[in-house]
Design an enzyme around this catalytic site. Structure first.
Site, PDB file in Angstrom:
ATOM      1  N   GLY A 136      96.303 -14.728 -50.091  1.00 57.82           N
ATOM      2  CA  GLY A 136      96.906 -15.560 -51.131  1.00 57.82           C
ATOM      3  C   GLY A 136      98.147 -16.271 -50.624  1.00 57.82           C
ATOM      4  O   GLY A 136      99.095 -16.507 -51.373  1.00 57.82           O
ATOM      5  N   ALA A 137      98.130 -16.667 -49.337  1.00 60.81           N
ATOM      6  CA  ALA A 137      99.357 -17.144 -48.673  1.00 60.81           C
ATOM      7  C   ALA A 137      99.523 -18.654 -48.708  1.00 60.81           C
ATOM      8  O   ALA A 137     100.428 -19.185 -48.060  1.00 60.81           O
ATOM      9  CB  ALA A 137      99.365 -16.670 -47.223  1.00 60.81           C
ATOM     10  N   SER A 138      98.697 -19.366 -49.466  1.00 66.89           N
ATOM     11  CA  SER A 138      98.808 -20.827 -49.474  1.00 66.89           C
ATOM     12  C   SER A 138      99.769 -21.351 -50.523  1.00 66.89           C
ATOM     13  O   SER A 138     100.051 -22.552 -50.566  1.00 66.89           O
ATOM     14  CB  SER A 138      97.427 -21.456 -49.688  1.00 66.89           C
ATOM     15  OG  SER A 138      96.875 -21.035 -50.926  1.00 66.89           O
ATOM     16  N   SER A 139     100.297 -20.472 -51.386  1.00 64.03           N
ATOM     17  CA  SER A 139     101.234 -20.917 -52.414  1.00 64.03           C
ATOM     18  C   SER A 139     101.954 -19.710 -53.006  1.00 64.03           C
ATOM     19  O   SER A 139     101.619 -18.564 -52.724  1.00 64.03           O
ATOM     20  CB  SER A 139     100.507 -21.669 -53.538  1.00 64.03           C
ATOM     21  OG  SER A 139      99.652 -20.797 -54.260  1.00 64.03           O
ATOM     22  N   GLY A 140     102.954 -19.998 -53.833  1.00 61.77           N
ATOM     23  CA  GLY A 140     103.618 -18.975 -54.621  1.00 61.77           C
ATOM     24  C   GLY A 140     104.189 -17.836 -53.828  1.00 61.77           C
ATOM     25  O   GLY A 140     104.826 -18.015 -52.780  1.00 61.77           O
ATOM     26  N   GLY A 157     102.755 -15.451 -52.054  1.00 63.19           N
ATOM     27  CA  GLY A 157     102.205 -15.257 -50.715  1.00 63.19           C
ATOM     28  C   GLY A 157     102.844 -16.169 -49.692  1.00 63.19           C
ATOM     29  O   GLY A 157     103.194 -15.747 -48.581  1.00 63.19           O
ATOM     30  N   TYR A 184      93.166 -11.457 -66.994  1.00 67.98           N
ATOM     31  CA  TYR A 184      94.073 -11.251 -65.852  1.00 67.98           C
ATOM     32  C   TYR A 184      94.806  -9.916 -65.998  1.00 67.98           C
ATOM     33  O   TYR A 184      94.944  -9.160 -65.025  1.00 67.98           O
ATOM     34  CB  TYR A 184      95.063 -12.404 -65.783  1.00 67.98           C
ATOM     35  CG  TYR A 184      96.052 -12.320 -64.652  1.00 67.98           C
ATOM     36  CD1 TYR A 184      95.715 -12.744 -63.368  1.00 67.98           C
ATOM     37  CD2 TYR A 184      97.343 -11.838 -64.866  1.00 67.98           C
ATOM     38  CE1 TYR A 184      96.630 -12.675 -62.328  1.00 67.98           C
ATOM     39  CE2 TYR A 184      98.256 -11.772 -63.831  1.00 67.98           C
ATOM     40  CZ  TYR A 184      97.905 -12.191 -62.563  1.00 67.98           C
ATOM     41  OH  TYR A 184      98.822 -12.118 -61.541  1.00 67.98           O
ATOM     42  N   SER A 217     101.420  -6.544 -61.263  1.00 65.81           N
ATOM     43  CA  SER A 217     102.138  -7.374 -62.223  1.00 65.81           C
ATOM     44  C   SER A 217     102.756  -6.461 -63.273  1.00 65.81           C
ATOM     45  O   SER A 217     102.323  -5.308 -63.428  1.00 65.81           O
ATOM     46  CB  SER A 217     101.166  -8.346 -62.894  1.00 65.81           C
ATOM     47  OG  SER A 217     101.772  -8.994 -63.991  1.00 65.81           O
TER      48      SER A 217
END
Length: 373
Positions: free
Chosen positions: A17-21, A23, A158, A145
């Site tokens: 999940g390293a492409s945004s946010g 990550g 979610y 979360s």
């Protein structure tokens, strides 16, 4: 027996999940600390740009574009990491997809997709990482979360997935501890973060989605993740508001339900649409590469709750100092209030008169005329 976790500068780290946010923020911060980082996500262009930015700053990184829900995705990531840098020391599971909307309006395919990425992908990766790390030691860090503890209305699917992540992570930790495996397993529970999460989520509401306040900077979660990569922690909650929400849900679940039913829709919608090309990445990657969202609003840059978890003894010392100061101030105020009373009661500057003497003096004074004739 648990082994020592390496300093970040000596680590090889896998981050999904390293492409945004969260990550992407974690990958950049890890590389800045000297770690060699493998970034994993579906969006190849965003990953390549992130790696290029890291390298321009002198960091070491490599990117692998794949879907963590794919069969044997974890094994492919591990092999890629070994070829580029060597065996990984820390594995961070951050990949997830999400939906805003009512449960009855969510199809089973959509429901399964949320679990395939956020839960089953995480489970497969965690089990693979545990097998690899049992011999040499290291850390598995799963991003849950605050919704792992308390379901948010209109984010029920979610929330259910994050509940499952918590249950699995707790179970994996116990089994590894029972086997005396040198593997640290940490659950990170962020509060609402200012990431592109609401832009990427499939939205079935009538208006654009947003993160409910109070919203925090995702850099705080990156700090927590990297702290757990070096220090054995069971779990960490990022954002004091998240702690309060979790406790409120435990102490007064019915009341918390009513509050969410009343305010849940307005606090999760906005009039600002997603950036062009970013909306709805549930089944396929979309435009990516941002750490923060495009939503306007106040974002907290600090979390005292996080600092307390990272430095508990310092927090105890600070709280002890504050308590001592408050006690001293209260005592001084009480003393200041009592001083005039003692002076009046004594009727002498040295405070030596007894009550009986004082009463006698009052009687004598009452016998003196106000004016002489």
């Amino acid at each position: 027996m648990p082994g020592r976790l390496k300093p970040l500068a000596e680590q090889i780290m896998v981050i999904t999940g390293a492409s945004s946010g969260i990550g992407l923020a974690t990958a950049r911060r890890a590389a800045d600390s000297g770690a060699r980082v493998v970034l994993v996500a579906r969006n190849k262009q965003a990953l390549d740009e992130a790696v290029e930015q890291i390298k321009l700053k002198g960091g070491r990184a490599a990117a692998l574009a794949l879907d963590i829900a794919d069969e044997e995705a974890a094994e492919r990531i591990g092999g890629f990491c070994a070829e580029r840098f060597g065996p990984f020391d820390t594995w961070v599971n951050d990949a997830a997809v999400a939906i805003y909307g009512k449960i009855e309006e969510t199809s089973m395919d959509e429901h399964r997709r949320v679990f395939d990425v956020g839960y089953f992908g995480l489970v497969a990766a965690s089990l693979y990482a545990a097998r690899e790390l049992k011999e040499r030691g290291g850390a598995i860090i799963n991003v849950g979360s605050v919704l792992s503890e308390r379901t948010m209305i209109y984010q029920s699917v979610y929330s259910a997935m994050k509940h499952a992540v918590k249950g699995f992570t707790d179970g994996l930790r116990m089994e590894l501890e029972a086997d005396s495996a040198p593997v640290s397993v940490t659950l990170i529970k962020p509060n609402g973060m200012d990431t592109p999460y609401p832009e990427h989520a499939r939205n079935k509401l009538d208006e654009p989605a947003r993160i409910p306040p109070i919203v925090y900077d995702p850099e705080l979660v990156a700090r927590a993740i990297l702290f757990a990569a070096e220090n054995r922690k069971r779990e960490m909650t990022v954002g004091g508001a998240g702690l309060m929400i979790s406790k409120a849900g435990n102490l007064a679940p019915g009341l918390t339900d009513k509050v969410m039913e009343l305010f849940g829709l307005p606090i999760q919608t906005t009039d600002k649409p997603p950036r062009k090309g970013e909306a709805d990445n549930l089944f396929r990657p979309r435009r990516d590469g941002h750490i923060h969202s495009n939503r306007d609003g106040y974002v907290r840059k600090q979390s005292l709750a996080l600092e307390a978890q990272m430095r508990p003894w310092a927090a105890v010392a600070i709280l002890g100092g504050v308590a001592a100061t408050l006690y001293a101030l209260a005592k001084r105020r009480r003393s200041d209030r009592e001083e005039p009373e003692r002076a009046l009661a004594a009727h002498q500057t040295d405070g030596s008169d007894s009550s009986a003497q004082f009463e006698a003096m009052i009687a004598d004074e009452n016998m003196v005329p106000e004016r002489l004739p």
